[in-house]
Scaffold this motif. Structure first.
Motif, PDB file in Angstrom:
ATOM      1  N   PRO A 153      -3.004   6.879  11.689  1.00 15.33           N
ATOM      2  CA  PRO A 153      -3.121   5.482  11.250  1.00 15.33           C
ATOM      3  C   PRO A 153      -3.179   4.535  12.437  1.00 15.33           C
TER       4      PRO A 153
ATOM      5  N   THR B 111      -0.206  -0.671   7.615  1.00 14.24           N
ATOM      6  CA  THR B 111      -0.593  -0.691   6.200  1.00 14.24           C
ATOM      7  C   THR B 111      -1.557   0.436   5.852  1.00 14.24           C
ATOM      8  N   GLY B 112      -1.965   1.249   6.840  1.00 11.72           N
ATOM      9  CA  GLY B 112      -2.886   2.349   6.580  1.00 11.72           C
ATOM     10  C   GLY B 112      -2.163   3.571   6.052  1.00 11.72           C
ATOM     11  N   ALA B 113      -2.938   4.495   5.478  1.00 12.40           N
ATOM     12  CA  ALA B 113      -2.356   5.731   4.953  1.00 12.40           C
ATOM     13  C   ALA B 113      -1.834   6.584   6.095  1.00 12.40           C
TER      14      ALA B 113
ATOM     15  N   SER C 225       2.071   4.261   3.182  1.00 11.44           N
ATOM     16  CA  SER C 225       1.873   3.525   4.434  1.00 11.44           C
ATOM     17  C   SER C 225       3.165   3.488   5.240  1.00 11.44           C
TER      18      SER C 225
ATOM     19  N   PRO D   5       0.830  -1.228   0.000  1.00  9.44           N
ATOM     20  CA  PRO D   5       0.000   0.000   0.000  1.00  9.44           C
ATOM     21  C   PRO D   5       0.850   1.257   0.000  1.00  9.44           C
TER      22      PRO D   5
END
Length: 394
Positions: A336, A340-342, A247, A244
């Motif tokens: 976040p 794996t999040g923005a 991230s 992603p």
């Protein structure tokens, strides 16, 4: 006088260049002192400028107004305050009135006299900075301020909020969380791989063409521009492996690639500083090479390894260019919750704020720089403390 000169020339220990060498040494000393004075002066000017611009961001203006809580005003929160205050109160503060009612259900169908955040134009006017208030609004603000209905309070929103398009609501919380998650990934990847690589190259690898080729490339990687690591992270982790974008996982792996050569070089220097007598003593006791390295060499070199690793991580924390390439400069209002999040990081957040037109972002940028400097200085202080503590222990 001629006789003394003749005696000096006949003296076998007389050096005719001695006077010139003393003069050259004196000039060199003056140059070094001048350079040191200029460096200290530049640092003092930088800190004075950042403190002068950043300290006002830690305070923000609030106004005391009557706020009405009913169905009509909750549908259109601008109607919750009197009309003369609607161009003074922050839009974000009005938008959060339903949340305030949820926390205080006794406010329903009542009018409360509350302290509400002002907009950034009022805040800048109170701080004597550039603003775009109209004469009518300035008159209202002056009257409220003289009556004690506008006051500056500690800006906790700067530390508790994420980024926002509304200047007075923008904070560094999401970027701090993103920086922490990114550094955790960097540390978990770069530290063990870097230390093990240094141990292998210094203690176990033979002196051959392959080892020399690796050493040359590691030294070269430690000197190349950091933006190239961003391009490498974009090509490998995002385009090839499909991780992603923007991230902490990709950011941490990219910074790990950049930090690895620094950790390897500093760890090898720490291992090389351990006297050979320690190794010979271990061999004399019948220990093999792994036991000598693990139980004797590594503990003695660990303070230097730890110091170099922390300094490398501190350098990674201040990097912006490689993270811009992988997209960590995006607008991220929420912190976040997973790697794996923005997410964004503090240097990228400050870079974004520096290009914003509103005056409040200027002081927020300077305040963010002060926070980042505090963290970096703290990391270096921790490295010095751990080094001294472990040196005393061993």
């Amino acid at each position: 006088m001629k006789r003394n000169k003749k005696n000096k020339q006949n003296n076998p220990f007389y050096d005719p260049t001695l006077k010139k060498r003393h003069a050259s040494a004196a000039r060199f000393k003056k140059f070094t002192i001048t350079s040191l004075v200029f460096s200290i002066a530049f640092l003092a000017f930088f800190l004075f400028d950042m403190i002068g611009k950043g300290v006002p961001a830690f305070n923000i203006a609030f106004v005391k107004v009557d706020v009405t809580f009913n169905e009509k005003t909750l549908d259109d929160t601008r109607l919750a305050v009197p009309s003369e205050f609607r161009n003074i109160v922050s839009r974000a503060a009005l938008r959060d009135l339903p949340k305030l009612l949820e926390k205080n259900p006794e406010y329903k169908d009542t009018t409360q006299n509350l302290w509400i955040l002002t907009n950034h134009q009022v805040d800048q006017y109170i701080k004597n900075h550039h603003h775009n208030l109209k004469d009518k609004e300035i008159a209202i603000v002056d009257e409220l301020y003289s009556n004690g209905l506008i006051e500056k309070r500690f800006n906790s929103l700067f530390f508790l909020n994420g980024d926002s398009k509304i200047p007075e609501y923008a904070g560094i919380f999401s970027s701090v969380v993103g920086s922490i998650l990114t550094l955790i990934i960097t540390m978990l990847v770069a530290f063990p791989i870097g230390v093990m690589t240094a141990i292998y190259l210094e203690e176990f690898a033979g002196d051959n063409k392959f080892t020399r080729f690796i050493e040359i490339n590691i030294n070269n990687l430690a000197a190349i521009p950091s933006i190239l690591f961003g391009l490498l992270g974009l090509a490998i982790f995002i385009n090839l492996f499909g991780m992603p974008r923007s991230s902490p996982l990709v950011g941490g792996l990219t910074l790990a690639l950049m930090t690895l050569p620094i950790i390897i070089v500093s760890s090898r220097a720490a291992l090389r500083a351990v006297p050979d007598s320690i190794r010979q003593a271990g061999y004399g006791l019948g220990l093999n090479k792994i036991q000598v390295t693990r139980d004797h060499v590594l503990p003695l070199a660990f303070p230097g390894i730890l110091t170099g690793s922390i300094i490398g991580l501190a350098q990674a924390m201040g990097e912006t260019a490689p993270l811009i390439i992988i997209g960590m400069i995006a607008f991220i209002p929420d912190a976040p919750t997973m790697v794996t999040g923005a997410a964004t990081v503090m240097p990228a957040q400050l870079f974004t704020w520096a290009g914003m037109p509103e005056g409040m972002y200027i002081e927020k940028t300077a305040a963010g720089i002060l926070v980042l400097l505090t963290i970096l200085i703290s990391l270096n202080a921790i490295a010095i403390y751990l080094r001294k503590k472990l040196e005393v222990k061993w």
